[in-house]
Scaffold this motif. Structure first.
Motif, PDB file in Angstrom:
ATOM      1  N   PHE A  39      10.470  79.873 -63.648  1.00 12.02           N
ATOM      2  CA  PHE A  39      11.325  80.660 -64.539  1.00 12.02           C
ATOM      3  C   PHE A  39      10.563  81.918 -64.918  1.00 12.02           C
ATOM      4  O   PHE A  39       9.351  82.006 -64.735  1.00 12.02           O
ATOM      5  CB  PHE A  39      11.710  79.855 -65.793  1.00 12.02           C
ATOM      6  CG  PHE A  39      10.539  79.176 -66.457  1.00 12.02           C
ATOM      7  CD1 PHE A  39       9.792  79.822 -67.422  1.00 12.02           C
ATOM      8  CD2 PHE A  39      10.166  77.897 -66.075  1.00 12.02           C
ATOM      9  CE1 PHE A  39       8.699  79.204 -68.005  1.00 12.02           C
ATOM     10  CE2 PHE A  39       9.073  77.269 -66.661  1.00 12.02           C
ATOM     11  CZ  PHE A  39       8.350  77.929 -67.634  1.00 12.02           C
ATOM     12  N   VAL A  57       8.753  73.797 -61.432  1.00 11.01           N
ATOM     13  CA  VAL A  57       9.823  74.423 -62.194  1.00 11.01           C
ATOM     14  C   VAL A  57       9.426  75.890 -62.374  1.00 11.01           C
ATOM     15  O   VAL A  57       8.359  76.186 -62.903  1.00 11.01           O
ATOM     16  CB  VAL A  57      10.013  73.724 -63.565  1.00 11.01           C
ATOM     17  CG1 VAL A  57      11.151  74.365 -64.342  1.00 11.01           C
ATOM     18  CG2 VAL A  57      10.252  72.227 -63.371  1.00 11.01           C
ATOM     19  N   PRO A  75      17.216  82.148 -65.563  1.00 12.52           N
ATOM     20  CA  PRO A  75      17.310  81.318 -64.355  1.00 12.52           C
ATOM     21  C   PRO A  75      16.104  80.376 -64.250  1.00 12.52           C
ATOM     22  O   PRO A  75      14.974  80.791 -64.429  1.00 12.52           O
ATOM     23  CB  PRO A  75      17.289  82.332 -63.206  1.00 12.52           C
ATOM     24  CG  PRO A  75      17.584  83.657 -63.830  1.00 12.52           C
ATOM     25  CD  PRO A  75      17.087  83.563 -65.247  1.00 12.52           C
ATOM     26  N   VAL A  76      16.379  79.116 -63.996  1.00 11.78           N
ATOM     27  CA  VAL A  76      15.335  78.109 -63.823  1.00 11.78           C
ATOM     28  C   VAL A  76      15.540  77.471 -62.451  1.00 11.78           C
ATOM     29  O   VAL A  76      16.628  76.995 -62.136  1.00 11.78           O
ATOM     30  CB  VAL A  76      15.394  77.027 -64.923  1.00 11.78           C
ATOM     31  CG1 VAL A  76      14.346  75.956 -64.686  1.00 11.78           C
ATOM     32  CG2 VAL A  76      15.209  77.664 -66.306  1.00 11.78           C
ATOM     33  N   THR A  77      14.494  77.492 -61.624  1.00  8.81           N
ATOM     34  CA  THR A  77      14.555  76.938 -60.274  1.00  8.81           C
ATOM     35  C   THR A  77      13.638  75.745 -60.182  1.00  8.81           C
ATOM     36  O   THR A  77      12.489  75.797 -60.640  1.00  8.81           O
ATOM     37  CB  THR A  77      14.129  77.997 -59.237  1.00  8.81           C
ATOM     38  OG1 THR A  77      14.975  79.146 -59.374  1.00  8.81           O
ATOM     39  CG2 THR A  77      14.226  77.458 -57.818  1.00  8.81           C
ATOM     40  N   VAL A  78      14.115  74.659 -59.579  1.00 10.03           N
ATOM     41  CA  VAL A  78      13.293  73.463 -59.361  1.00 10.03           C
ATOM     42  C   VAL A  78      13.103  73.322 -57.862  1.00 10.03           C
ATOM     43  O   VAL A  78      14.071  73.279 -57.100  1.00 10.03           O
ATOM     44  CB  VAL A  78      13.968  72.214 -59.948  1.00 10.03           C
ATOM     45  CG1 VAL A  78      13.118  70.977 -59.669  1.00 10.03           C
ATOM     46  CG2 VAL A  78      14.181  72.391 -61.450  1.00 10.03           C
ATOM     47  N   ALA A  79      11.830  73.284 -57.433  1.00  8.68           N
ATOM     48  CA  ALA A  79      11.513  73.205 -56.005  1.00  8.68           C
ATOM     49  C   ALA A  79      10.593  72.014 -55.739  1.00  8.68           C
ATOM     50  O   ALA A  79       9.780  71.652 -56.585  1.00  8.68           O
ATOM     51  CB  ALA A  79      10.842  74.497 -55.557  1.00  8.68           C
TER      52      ALA A  79
END
Length: 184
Positions: free
Chosen positions: A114, A112, A178-182
Motif C-alpha cells: 500500500f 501486503v 489501494p491495498v494489494t495482497v501478493a
C-alpha cells in the motif's frame, strides 16, 4: 605344428565372435505428471481507516491512528485503536484503523502492499496522510508481510498520521488507499 595351432586359434575366435548374441537397445516410456493445487487467498476489507471528527486548533496538529488492531471500533475483529491527537489541544471523536481480513486455502506467506502517504480531498482543499503503516511484520514504507494458516482468518490493520493545519476549512476529506495482497 605351430601353424595349425595359430590357425585354430584364429578360426576358433571367429566362431566365438559370430556365435555371441548382443541385446538390442530398448526404449521405455516413463510417465511424468504434476498435480497443482492452486492456493486461493480471500481478501476482505472489513473496516475503513477513519481519523474521526476533528475540531482543529489554531495551530497545525497531527492526529494518529495506530495500526495495533487493539482498542475501540465496530467493524471486524480488533477494529483498531481510536484516533488520538499529538496533544490535548484539538478535539477528536471516533477514528479507527482500517481492517483487512485475509484467509487462504493452504498455508502461504503473503505481502501486503500500500502507499505510505495519501492526499485526502474535499474537492477543493487537501489534507496529507503520512506514515501509513500496518500491524504485521512491517518491512518498510507501504509493505507488510504475514503468514497465513490454512482456513484461519488473519487481520491486517492499517493506520497513519493526518496533519491538520490550523483553522482548516470544514468538510469531509476522502481518498481511496489501494491495498494489494501478493504471494511470496
Amino acid at each position: 605344428m605351430k601353424k595349425k595351432n595359430l590357425l585354430f586359434m584364429v578360426i576358433g575366435g571367429m566362431f566365438f565372435a559370430v556365435g555371441t548374441a548382443y541385446a538390442l537397445p530398448e526404449t521405455v516410456n516413463v510417465p511424468v505428471s504434476a498435480n497443482i493445487t492452486a492456493i486461493e487467498v480471500t481478501v476482505t476489507k472489513t473496516g475503513d481507516l477513519e481519523f474521526g471528527t476533528i475540531t482543529p486548533s489554531p495551530d497545525e496538529k497531527t492526529v494518529r491512528v495506530n495500526a495495533s488492531g487493539a482498542g475501540s471500533g465496530t467493524a471486524g475483529a480488533g477494529a483498531g485503536i481510536a484516533a488520538t491527537p499529538e496533544d490535548g489541544s484539538i478535539l477528536v471523536s471516533g477514528g479507527r484503523a482500517a481492517t483487512i481480513q485475509l484467509q487462504a486455502t493452504n498455508a502461504v506467506n503473503v505481502t501486503v502492499l500500500f502507499a505510505d502517504a495519501l492526499t485526502l480531498s474535499d474537492g477543493t482543499n487537501d489534507l496529507e496522510v503520512t506514515a501509513i503503516r500496518a500491524n504485521s511484520n512491517v518491512d518498510g514504507d507501504g509493505v507488510a508481510t504475514t503468514s497465513l494458516v490454512k482456513d484461519v482468518p488473519k487481520y491486517v490493520h492499517i493506520g497513519g498520521e493526518l496533519t491538520v493545519p490550523g483553522k482548516k476549512a470544514s468538510g469531509t476529506y476522502t481518498a481511496n488507499l489501494p491495498v494489494t495482497v501478493a504471494f511470496e
